[in-house]
Motif scaffolding. Structure first.
Motif, PDB file in Angstrom:
ATOM      1  N   PHE A 211       0.832  -1.203   0.000  1.00  0.00           N
ATOM      2  CA  PHE A 211       0.000   0.000   0.000  1.00  0.00           C
ATOM      3  C   PHE A 211       0.875   1.265   0.000  1.00  0.00           C
ATOM      4  CE2 PHE A 211      -2.309   3.319   2.339  1.00  0.00           C
ATOM      5  CZ  PHE A 211      -3.438   3.414   1.553  1.00  0.00           C
ATOM      6  N   LEU A 212       1.897   1.280   0.867  1.00  0.00           N
ATOM      7  CA  LEU A 212       2.796   2.446   0.925  1.00  0.00           C
ATOM      8  C   LEU A 212       3.556   2.599  -0.388  1.00  0.00           C
ATOM      9  CD1 LEU A 212       4.162   2.095   4.572  1.00  0.00           C
ATOM     10  CD2 LEU A 212       2.745   3.950   3.698  1.00  0.00           C
ATOM     11  N   ASN A 213       3.899   1.464  -0.984  1.00  0.00           N
ATOM     12  CA  ASN A 213       4.609   1.500  -2.257  1.00  0.00           C
ATOM     13  C   ASN A 213       3.753   2.137  -3.352  1.00  0.00           C
ATOM     14  OD1 ASN A 213       5.046  -0.379  -4.976  1.00  0.00           O
ATOM     15  ND2 ASN A 213       6.919   0.391  -4.054  1.00  0.00           N
ATOM     16  N   THR A 214       2.476   1.750  -3.387  1.00  0.00           N
ATOM     17  CA  THR A 214       1.619   2.265  -4.455  1.00  0.00           C
ATOM     18  C   THR A 214       1.148   3.693  -4.204  1.00  0.00           C
ATOM     19  OG1 THR A 214      -0.245   1.186  -3.393  1.00  0.00           O
ATOM     20  CG2 THR A 214       0.724   0.039  -5.229  1.00  0.00           C
ATOM     21  N   THR A 215       0.975   4.062  -2.939  1.00  0.00           N
ATOM     22  CA  THR A 215       0.448   5.402  -2.668  1.00  0.00           C
ATOM     23  C   THR A 215       1.552   6.439  -2.495  1.00  0.00           C
ATOM     24  OG1 THR A 215       0.342   4.844  -0.314  1.00  0.00           O
ATOM     25  CG2 THR A 215      -1.689   4.633  -1.582  1.00  0.00           C
ATOM     26  N   VAL A 216       2.569   6.094  -1.744  1.00  0.00           N
ATOM     27  CA  VAL A 216       3.615   7.066  -1.427  1.00  0.00           C
ATOM     28  C   VAL A 216       4.840   6.869  -2.325  1.00  0.00           C
ATOM     29  CG1 VAL A 216       4.972   8.039   0.486  1.00  0.00           C
ATOM     30  CG2 VAL A 216       2.768   7.012   0.952  1.00  0.00           C
ATOM     31  N   GLY A 217       4.972   5.666  -2.887  1.00  0.00           N
ATOM     32  CA  GLY A 217       6.094   5.408  -3.777  1.00  0.00           C
ATOM     33  C   GLY A 217       7.331   4.886  -3.087  1.00  0.00           C
TER      34      GLY A 217
ATOM     35  N   PRO B 293       9.899   2.200  -1.767  1.00  0.00           N
ATOM     36  CA  PRO B 293      10.167   0.812  -2.173  1.00  0.00           C
ATOM     37  C   PRO B 293       9.650  -0.170  -1.120  1.00  0.00           C
ATOM     38  CG  PRO B 293      12.145   2.158  -2.331  1.00  0.00           C
ATOM     39  CD  PRO B 293      11.120   2.988  -1.632  1.00  0.00           C
ATOM     40  N   ILE B 294       9.348  -1.396  -1.573  1.00  0.00           N
ATOM     41  CA  ILE B 294       8.780  -2.410  -0.669  1.00  0.00           C
ATOM     42  C   ILE B 294       9.667  -2.640   0.569  1.00  0.00           C
ATOM     43  CG2 ILE B 294       8.255  -4.894  -0.467  1.00  0.00           C
ATOM     44  CD1 ILE B 294       6.063  -3.754  -1.992  1.00  0.00           C
TER      45      ILE B 294
ATOM     46  N   LEU C  29      11.815  -0.718   2.052  1.00  0.00           N
ATOM     47  CA  LEU C  29      11.767   0.447   2.939  1.00  0.00           C
ATOM     48  C   LEU C  29      10.406   0.519   3.639  1.00  0.00           C
ATOM     49  CD1 LEU C  29      13.024   3.148   3.961  1.00  0.00           C
ATOM     50  CD2 LEU C  29      11.925   4.250   1.994  1.00  0.00           C
ATOM     51  N   SER C  30       9.346   0.226   2.902  1.00  0.00           N
ATOM     52  CA  SER C  30       8.004   0.275   3.496  1.00  0.00           C
ATOM     53  C   SER C  30       7.864  -0.756   4.609  1.00  0.00           C
ATOM     54  CB  SER C  30       6.943   0.009   2.417  1.00  0.00           C
ATOM     55  OG  SER C  30       7.035   0.956   1.402  1.00  0.00           O
ATOM     56  N   ILE C  31       8.385  -1.956   4.374  1.00  0.00           N
ATOM     57  CA  ILE C  31       8.332  -2.983   5.430  1.00  0.00           C
ATOM     58  C   ILE C  31       9.145  -2.525   6.632  1.00  0.00           C
ATOM     59  CG2 ILE C  31       9.070  -5.333   6.052  1.00  0.00           C
ATOM     60  CD1 ILE C  31       8.279  -6.262   3.306  1.00  0.00           C
ATOM     61  N   ALA C  32      10.335  -1.966   6.356  1.00  0.00           N
ATOM     62  CA  ALA C  32      11.204  -1.528   7.460  1.00  0.00           C
ATOM     63  C   ALA C  32      10.514  -0.465   8.305  1.00  0.00           C
ATOM     64  CB  ALA C  32      12.521  -1.000   6.903  1.00  0.00           C
ATOM     65  N   ILE C  33       9.867   0.493   7.651  1.00  0.00           N
ATOM     66  CA  ILE C  33       9.199   1.574   8.402  1.00  0.00           C
ATOM     67  C   ILE C  33       8.057   1.004   9.245  1.00  0.00           C
ATOM     68  CG2 ILE C  33       7.727   3.607   8.121  1.00  0.00           C
ATOM     69  CD1 ILE C  33       9.558   4.366   5.736  1.00  0.00           C
ATOM     70  N   THR C  34       7.263   0.124   8.642  1.00  0.00           N
ATOM     71  CA  THR C  34       6.142  -0.478   9.385  1.00  0.00           C
ATOM     72  C   THR C  34       6.655  -1.254  10.594  1.00  0.00           C
ATOM     73  OG1 THR C  34       5.041  -0.750   7.269  1.00  0.00           O
ATOM     74  CG2 THR C  34       4.082  -1.912   9.125  1.00  0.00           C
TER      75      THR C  34
ATOM     76  N   ALA D 269       3.039  -2.309  -7.285  1.00  0.00           N
ATOM     77  CA  ALA D 269       4.019  -2.596  -6.242  1.00  0.00           C
ATOM     78  C   ALA D 269       4.885  -3.773  -6.626  1.00  0.00           C
ATOM     79  CB  ALA D 269       3.309  -2.903  -4.949  1.00  0.00           C
ATOM     80  N   GLN D 270       4.230  -4.766  -7.208  1.00  0.00           N
ATOM     81  CA  GLN D 270       4.974  -5.957  -7.552  1.00  0.00           C
ATOM     82  C   GLN D 270       5.935  -5.671  -8.693  1.00  0.00           C
ATOM     83  OE1 GLN D 270       1.913  -8.858  -8.076  1.00  0.00           O
ATOM     84  NE2 GLN D 270       1.188  -8.529  -6.006  1.00  0.00           N
ATOM     85  N   GLU D 271       5.532  -4.764  -9.619  1.00  0.00           N
ATOM     86  CA  GLU D 271       6.443  -4.397 -10.698  1.00  0.00           C
ATOM     87  C   GLU D 271       7.681  -3.715 -10.128  1.00  0.00           C
ATOM     88  OE1 GLU D 271       4.159  -2.037 -13.373  1.00  0.00           O
ATOM     89  OE2 GLU D 271       2.803  -3.694 -13.781  1.00  0.00           O
TER      90      GLU D 271
END
Lengths: 524, 121
Positions: free
Chosen positions: A152-158, A160-161, A163-168, B2-4
Motif C-alpha cells: 500500500f505504501l509502495n503504491t500510494t507514497v512510492g 520501495p517495498i 523500505l516500506s516494510i522496514a518503516i512499518t 508494487a509488484q512491478e
C-alpha cells in the motif's frame, strides 16, 4: 487480499508530511507507555487498567483493517449495500452476546488468552490445539499484513517495498515491544479518531459529488434499468441463491449468529482488550461501545463505494473504488489524513496480531511446557521477558516471510479458509463450556477435533451449497455438528467436578448477585 | 504496480520458489477437494439439498423478518438478565451506567438501517 492494493498516485508533499508526522506521533505515543510495563500482566493485559472507551475504540480499529476499508467499499461498488452486512449484522448482536455471556467469565477467571480459558474449562489438549492453530495463524497473518502495508505504501507514497516494510516494522515493532497491550490500545484510540475523520470526509464529499443520497439512489436506479447487476444495490438482504457472497440465510444464521459471535467471543486479538479491562463493567461496556461505533463504519466505507458507481464507473475491479475516490475527491491535506487512516488500520491490525501472537505463545505454549517441566508457572518477570523475545522473533519471521507470502495469494487464501473452518467448532465448545455444566473435557476435545474435521469436509465438498464460497454456511453447520458431538460425548463421560467449574458456568452466577460477588472476590 | 517495482530487487529465487509453492498448494488443494467431493457428496447431498431448496424458496418477507428479529430479540434478551449481573462494578447507579440501555442505544442504528433498506415483498 495481499498484493491486491490498487495503484494510486497523487500524493502531494503536504500529504506525505502528514503521513510521516502521523507515523512519528504514533511511535512516540506508543513508546511512552513502555515506562509502565514492569510485569507480564502489564505487558499482555495493560496492567488490567483499560477503561471502556479505550477498549471499544481499540476493538473497532483492530476489527476494521485497511483491507476491509478497501474491500468492503469494493464489494459495495460491485454488489451494493448488502456488503455492509458484515459490519451491521456481523457486529452488534454478536457483541452483546460476547459482552454479557462471555466477557464476565473470561474477566473473572483472570486469563490472558482464550486457549487458557478453554484449558481451565476443559483440558490441556483443547488449550494446546486451540493455541497452536491461533498462534500459527496470527504469526502468518502478521507477515501478510506487513506485505499488504508495504504494498500500500509502495503504491500510494512510492516508497520501495523493503523500505516500506522496514518503516512499518520499526513503528509497530518498537511500540508493541516496549508498551505491550497498553501501547497497542492507546495508539488504536488515535488511529480510530484518524480513521473516522478520514472516513467522514470521504462520505461527505462522496455524497456531495453525486448530489446527495436521493440523487445517488435515483442515478443507480437509472443504471439498473440498463444493467440488471445494479438492480439490488439498495437491497440489504439478498435471496439465498444469489450469485453474490451475501445470501440472506447465510448472513442471518451463519454470520449473525455463529461467525460473528465466534469472532467477538473467541478472537484473541479482540477479546484481549477486554481481558485488560479495569473492571468487569468496563469489559462489557467496551464491547457495547465498540458495537455502537462499528455501526458507523459502513457509512464511511460502503456508501463511498456506492457513490463510486456514479463517480468512477467501469472500474476493472471494485477494489479500486475507495482509493480512486480518495484520489479524485479529497483535497491535499485531507487526502494525506485519509491515507494515514488507511495506514492506521494496517498498523492496528499488525500490532493486534503481534501482541496476541506473543501472548498466546508465551501463555499457552511456552507456559504449558514450562509448567510441565518445572511443575510451576513462569513468574511475572519471566513471562515479560519471554513475551518480548517472542515479539522480536515474530517480527523477524514476519519480515522474512512477508515477500514469499505476498507473492503466494493461494497460501493466504488457504490460511483464511483454514481459520474460517475453525470458527464454528470453537464457538460451539466455548458456548457449551459456559452455558452447560455437563459439558466434559472429553466432550470438548472430541467436539473441537471432529468439528474442525466436519468443517473441512463441508468446505471442500463441491456443489453442496448454492454459492461458490460457502464459508457462512460451513460455519453454521460445523457449529451444529460440534454441538451434537460435544453433547453426545459429554453425556457418555464422567461429569466434571463442581470445584473445577466454579465461576466458569453462566447459570451459577447470573441468578444471584451476592454469589457472583463472592466468586469475583475469590478470583481476585 | 508494487509488484512491478519490487522486481527490481534481486529476489528472483524467492519469486520462483513462491510461484512453485503456490502451484503446489493449488494442486494439493484441488486434489484434496476432488477426493472429499467424491467421498462425501453422495452422503451429504440428501441432507443439504432439501435445506437449500427450502431456503431458496423462502426469501421475502422472511429475510427481513429474521434480520430485524435478530436485533429485536437481542434487545429483549438483555432485559431478561438480572440488573446486578449486567451492571456489576458500574461506576454509577443511574440509567447512564445501565448496560441494558447501552445495548438498546447501540442496536438502534442497526435497526433503523435494516428498516430503511428492508424489502417486504
Amino acid at each position: 487480499m495481499a498484493g491486491a492494493t490498487p495503484a494510486t498516485s497523487g500524493i502531494s508533499g503536504f500529504d506525505l508530511a502528514i503521513i510521516i508526522t502521523y507515523m512519528a506521533g504514533i511511535l512516540a505515543i506508543g513508546t511512552y507507555f513502555g515506562r509502565y510495563v514492569k510485569s507480564a500482566t502489564d505487558f499482555f493485559l495493560a496492567g488490567r487498567a483499560l477503561p471502556f472507551w479505550a477498549i471499544g475504540m481499540s476493538i473497532v480499529v483492530s476489527d476494521i483493517g485497511a483491507t476491509d476499508f478497501i474491500f468492503v467499499g469494493g464489494a459495495a461498488y460491485s454488489y451494493g449495500i448488502a456488503a455492509a452486512n458484515f459490519d451491521w449484522m456481523g457486529s452488534m448482536p454478536a457483541m452483546a452476546i460476547a459482552a454479557f455471556v462471555f466477557m464476565p467469565y473470561y474477566w473473572r477467571s483472570s486469563v490472558y488468552t482464550i486457549p487458557e480459558f478453554l484449558g481451565k474449562r476443559y483440558n490441556a489438549g483443547v488449550q494446546i490445539i486451540h493455541a497452536a492453530i491461533w498462534g500459527v495463524f496470527m504469526v502468518v497473518m502478521l507477515a501478510v499484513i506487513f506485505w499488504t502495508t508495504a504494498n500500500f505504501l509502495n503504491t500510494t507514497v512510492g516508497w520501495p517495498i523493503p523500505l516500506s516494510i522496514a518503516i512499518t516494522v520499526i513503528v509497530v515493532g518498537i511500540y508493541t515491544l516496549s508498551g505491550g497491550l497498553a501501547a497497542v490500545v492507546m495508539t488504536d484510540v488515535i488511529q480510530m479518531i484518524v480513521m473516522f475523520v478520514g472516513g467522514i470526509a470521504l462520505l461527505v464529499l462522496s455524497l456531495w459529488e453525486v448530489g446527495g443520497w436521493s440523487s445517488l439512489q435515483a442515478q443507480i436506479g437509472e443504471m439498473a434499468k440498463a444493467d440488471p447487476k445494479y438492480a439490488d444495490h439498495f437491497t440489504i438482504m439478498l435471496p439465498n441463491d444469489t450469485t453474490t457472497p451475501y445470501p440472506w440465510a447465510g448472513i442471518v444464521l451463519g454470520l449473525g449468529l455463529i461467525m460473528s459471535t465466534a469472532y467477538f467471543s473467541g478472537h484473541q486479538g479482540i477479546v484481549q482488550r477486554c481481558f485488560g479491562a479495569r473492571t468487569e463493567w468496563d469489559a462489557k461496556a467496551g464491547m457495547l461501545f465498540g458495537g455502537f461505533l462499528k455501526s458507523f463504519i459502513p457509512f464511511m466505507v460502503a456508501i463511498p463505494g456506492l457513490a463510486a458507481v456514479i463517480i468512477v464507473p467501469g472500474l476493472a475491479t471494485g477494489d479500486n473504488a475507495v482509493p480512486e475516490m480518495i484520489n479524485q475527491l479529497l483535497p491535499a491535506g485531507i487526502r494525506g489524513l485519509t491515507f494515514s487512516a488507511l495506514v492506521a488500520s494496517f498498523m492496528s491490525s499488525a500490532d493486534t496480531y503481534l501482541s496476541s501472537a506473543s501472548t498466546i505463545w508465551t501463555t499457552d505454549l511456552y507456559g504449558r511446557l514450562y509448567q510441565y517441566r518445572k511443575g510451576k508457572a513462569p513468574s511475572e518477570r519471566h513471562g515479560l521477558i519471554v513475551g518480548r523475545i517472542f515479539t522480536v522473533v515474530f517480527i523477524i519471521f514476519a519480515v522474512l516471510m512477508a515477500y514469499p507470502i505476498g507473492q503466494t495469494p493461494s497460501m493466504y487464501t488457504f490460511i483464511q479458509k483454514s481459520l474460517s473452518m475453525f470458527q464454528g467448532p470453537v464457538f460451539a465448545i466455548l458456548l457449551l463450556g459456559i452455558m452447560w455444566k455437563r459439558a466434559t473435557q472429553w466432550g470438548g476435545l472430541a467436539g473441537l477435533v471432529l468439528g474442525v474435521a466436519s468443517s473441512t469436509i463441508l468446505h471442500n465438498t463441491q456443489g453442496l451449497f448454492t454459492i461458490s464460497d460457502p464459508f457462512l454456511f460451513v460455519a453454521m453447520w460445523s457449529f451444529v455438528f460440534t454441538v451434537i458431538v460435544t453433547v453426545v460425548v459429554s453425556l457418555c463421560t464422567r461429569p466434571e467436578p463442581e470445584e473445577k467449574l466454579r465461576g466458569l458456568i453462566f447459570g451459577q452466577v447470573i441468578k444471584d448477585g451476592k454469589v457472583q460477588r463472592v466468586l469475583l472476590d475469590r478470583v481476585s | 504496480m508494487a509488484q512491478e517495482n519490487s522486481t527490481a530487487i534481486p529476489l528472483s529465487f524467492i519469486e520462483k520458489a513462491s510461484a512453485s509453492f503456490g502451484k503446489f498448494m493449488d494442486g494439493v488443494s484441488t486434489a484434496f477437494s476432488n477426493w472429499i467431493t467424491a467421498v462425501f457428496k453422495p452422503i451429504l447431498s440428501p441432507i443439504f439439498d432439501p435445506i437449500n431448496a427450502f431456503l431458496n424458496t423462502h426469501y421475502l418477507p422472511w429475510a427481513t423478518i429474521c434480520s430485524l428479529g435478530l436485533f429485536i430479540a437481542g434487545m429483549a434478551w438483555v432485559f431478561t438478565l438480572k440488573r446486578q449481573y449486567v451492571n456489576l462494578d458500574a461506576p454509577g447507579k443511574g440509567p447512564l451506567y445501565d448496560l441494558r440501555l447501552w445495548t438498546i442505544v447501540s442496536m438502534m442504528p442497526h435497526v433503523i438501517v435494516y428498516l430503511y433498506f428492508a424489502r417486504w415483498s
